[in-house]
Write an enzyme that holds these catalytic residues in place. Structure first.
Site, PDB file in Angstrom:
ATOM      1  N   HIS A  62       0.820  -1.213   0.000  1.00 44.76           N
ATOM      2  CA  HIS A  62       0.000   0.000   0.000  1.00 44.76           C
ATOM      3  C   HIS A  62       0.857   1.267   0.000  1.00 44.76           C
ATOM      4  O   HIS A  62       0.344   2.356  -0.268  1.00 44.76           O
ATOM      5  CB  HIS A  62      -0.940   0.000   1.209  1.00 44.76           C
ATOM      6  CG  HIS A  62      -2.241   0.691   0.948  1.00 44.76           C
ATOM      7  ND1 HIS A  62      -2.375   1.678   0.003  1.00 44.76           N
ATOM      8  CD2 HIS A  62      -3.467   0.530   1.498  1.00 44.76           C
ATOM      9  CE1 HIS A  62      -3.619   2.109  -0.015  1.00 44.76           C
ATOM     10  NE2 HIS A  62      -4.309   1.419   0.878  1.00 44.76           N
ATOM     11  N   ASP A  96      -1.844   2.650  -4.370  1.00 43.50           N
ATOM     12  CA  ASP A  96      -3.075   3.088  -3.737  1.00 43.50           C
ATOM     13  C   ASP A  96      -4.234   2.500  -4.544  1.00 43.50           C
ATOM     14  O   ASP A  96      -4.017   1.722  -5.487  1.00 43.50           O
ATOM     15  CB  ASP A  96      -3.154   4.619  -3.673  1.00 43.50           C
ATOM     16  CG  ASP A  96      -2.933   5.273  -5.019  1.00 43.50           C
ATOM     17  OD1 ASP A  96      -3.038   4.569  -6.054  1.00 43.50           O
ATOM     18  OD2 ASP A  96      -2.648   6.481  -5.049  1.00 43.50           O
TER      19      ASP A  96
END
Length: 508
Positions: free
Chosen positions: A481, A485
């Protein structure tokens, strides 16, 4: 068998010694100088600076230094016999210990430059350890089958003169190369001496005191220097003078003790009577590293999971067309590799990794796909480099070749180190959907499930929707992450779906 080339035939003996010492992190700070009689004698202590430069041949040695592979060779004189101590080499950047799979040379054998001394099982593959110099193998310190030998730990001793072999064997026991192992002391029976004058207790007396639960303060020692002997305890028991040890508040109440038999079966004896309910399975170096790296990945990498279903019918039709019209046989996984590589090319933000030191995202110039291959020793990930620039047929041949090498443990370091994205395919098993763990330092891995027939509305040529049977396959992206995104992950999966819907996009 993959080779770790450590040869350097163009440098002199003295420079070679210095270079070996330069590569070794455990080398002592004493050189050897040759006297007129051919024996080595210690000279003035000097330290080798790591910034010093030595002439090193190009090629494999440059690659060795690039990955910081340390040989771990030490030179010193013990018993007035010059010899060389070979340490466990670091044959991969992540290696900190290895196993001795097989010795190619025996004690007393002559060694030439480039001869393979032994086969070493590392955290990635089984590699060959070659000799830098000629000589004779005097002593093997780590026998065949040795497990978890630390990098730099001595594994063998070599000499130049064959007449020195026996001298080395006789003096090796007292030489400083033997690592001191901790002495495991036997557990002592804790018996409080109380207020008595007893200074020592014999082992047999300890056993009797423990079995009968006697109070040591009521016993008298008759041995020298206040030693309590077995006869003293037996005499006290027969005369009735021995009293039981006073019970504490934490012990079992007296009315419960009276219901139990006086004689207790030792726990070790009772455990030996029970059948074994488990089996210890030793792990290979590869499985140990896999366990460590995957745990670190789940603990330190924020995993983001995104899933989508793709239609397999265009892929299956394309695969059938290649077989019938061009006599080219490829697997579904080969086409998946190509589709993922093209998607990464169209979404370059997904072909990146997180640099922890800089705290920023680093984009990769090439698209190198790591393919998970199950082996007896553990999961290996050989790499298809520049997969977006290769044809599906060339990818298919390369995957087969690398998979065979991986199962045989013959992968070279450059064939499994690196990679920018991974694919784990369990479609050959009854697995519809799963989430894979990211292989650091990569930022993404695609989990591929099996294809299933489902009924869904399909628009015909007349523009009317009708129910039809189609083949669907679930793809799950596990992404870092910090790099991915939702927008980047969604764009990557969208590009991937387009590749599956139209196989002609893979030819562009």
């Amino acid at each position: 068998m993959a080779l770790s080339r450590l040869r350097n035939p163009v440098i002199s003996r003295g420079v070679s010694i210095a270079r070996a010492r330069f590569l070794s992190s455990t080398a002592p700070s004493r050189f050897l100088s040759r006297s007129s009689n051919g024996r080595a004698s210690p000279t003035v202590d000097r330290k080798v600076s790591r910034s010093s430069s030595f002439p090193i041949s190009t090629g494999a040695c440059d690659n060795l230094l690039k990955h910081k592979l340390q040989i771990g060779v030490r030179f010193f004189s013990a018993g007035d016999v010059p010899h060389t101590v070979l340490g466990m080499p670091a044959l991969s950047p992540t290696m900190n210990q290895g196993n001795i799979a097989k010795w190619r040379k025996k004690e007393g054998d002559k060694i030439e430059v480039g001869d393979v001394l032994c086969e070493i099982e590392t955290d990635k593959a089984t590699l060959e350890f070659e000799s830098l110099e000629e000589g004779h193998l005097a002593k093997i310190l780590a026998p065949e089958g040795s497990k978890d030998v630390s990098v730099g730990q001595p594994i063998a001793i070599t000499v130049e003169d064959p007449n020195d072999i026996e001298a080395v064997k006789t003096s090796v026991g007292s030489s400083p190369i033997q690592e001191e192992k901790p002495v495991h002391q036997e557990a002592k029976t804790e018996i409080a001496p109380g207020k008595s004058s007893i200074q020592r207790i014999s082992p047999a007396a300890k056993i009797l005191i423990t079995e009968h639960g006697l109070d040591i303060s009521a016993l008298k020692a008759s041995g020298a220097h206040g030693t309590l002997l077995k006869g003293d305890v037996l005499a006290a028991i027969r005369s009735g003078k021995a009293s039981p040890r006073p019970s504490s508040s934490k012990e079992t109440p007296s009315h419960e003790v009276s219901q139990k038999p006086a004689t207790k079966v030792p726990e070790s004896r009772a455990a030996a009577q029970q059948p074994d309910s488990f089996e210890d399975l030793p792990n290979s170096q590869i499985r140990k590293v896999i366990a460590k790296r995957l745990l670190e990945s789940k603990q330190n990498t924020p995993h983001l999971y995104l899933s989508t279903d793709v239609t397999l019918d265009p892929l299956l039709s394309f695969r059938k067309e290649l077989k019938e019209q061009h006599d080219v046989k490829v697997s579904v996984n080969d086409i998946v590799i190509k589709a993922v590589a093209v998607a990464l090319r169209n979404v370059p933000e997904a072909n990146a990794f997180w640099d922890a030191e800089k705290g920023e995202v680093i984009r990769c110039d090439s698209i190198d796909i790591s393919v998970a291959v199950a082996t007896e020793k553990g999961l290996m990930t050989p790499i298809i480099r520049n997969a977006d620039q290769k044809t599906i047929s060339s990818i298919s041949m390369e995957v087969k070749e690398l998979a065979e090498k991986a199962r045989a443990g013959k992968l070279k370091p450059d064939e499994f180190q690196g990679g920018t994205f991974s694919i784990s395919n369990l479609g050959m098993f009854p697995v519809d959907h799963f989430c894979a763990i990211i292989n650091p330092p990569q930022a993404g891995i695609l989990a591929v499930g099996r294809g299933n027939k489902v009924v869904e509305p399909v628009t015909g040529a007349d523009g009317v929707e009708q129910p039809a049977v189609v083949n669907k396959m679930r793809l799950t992206l596990s992404a870092d992450h910090r790099v991915f995104d939702g927008k980047v992950g969604g764009a990557f999966l969208s590009a991937l779906r387009l590749n599956f819907s139209d196989m002609r996009r893979l030819m562009l």
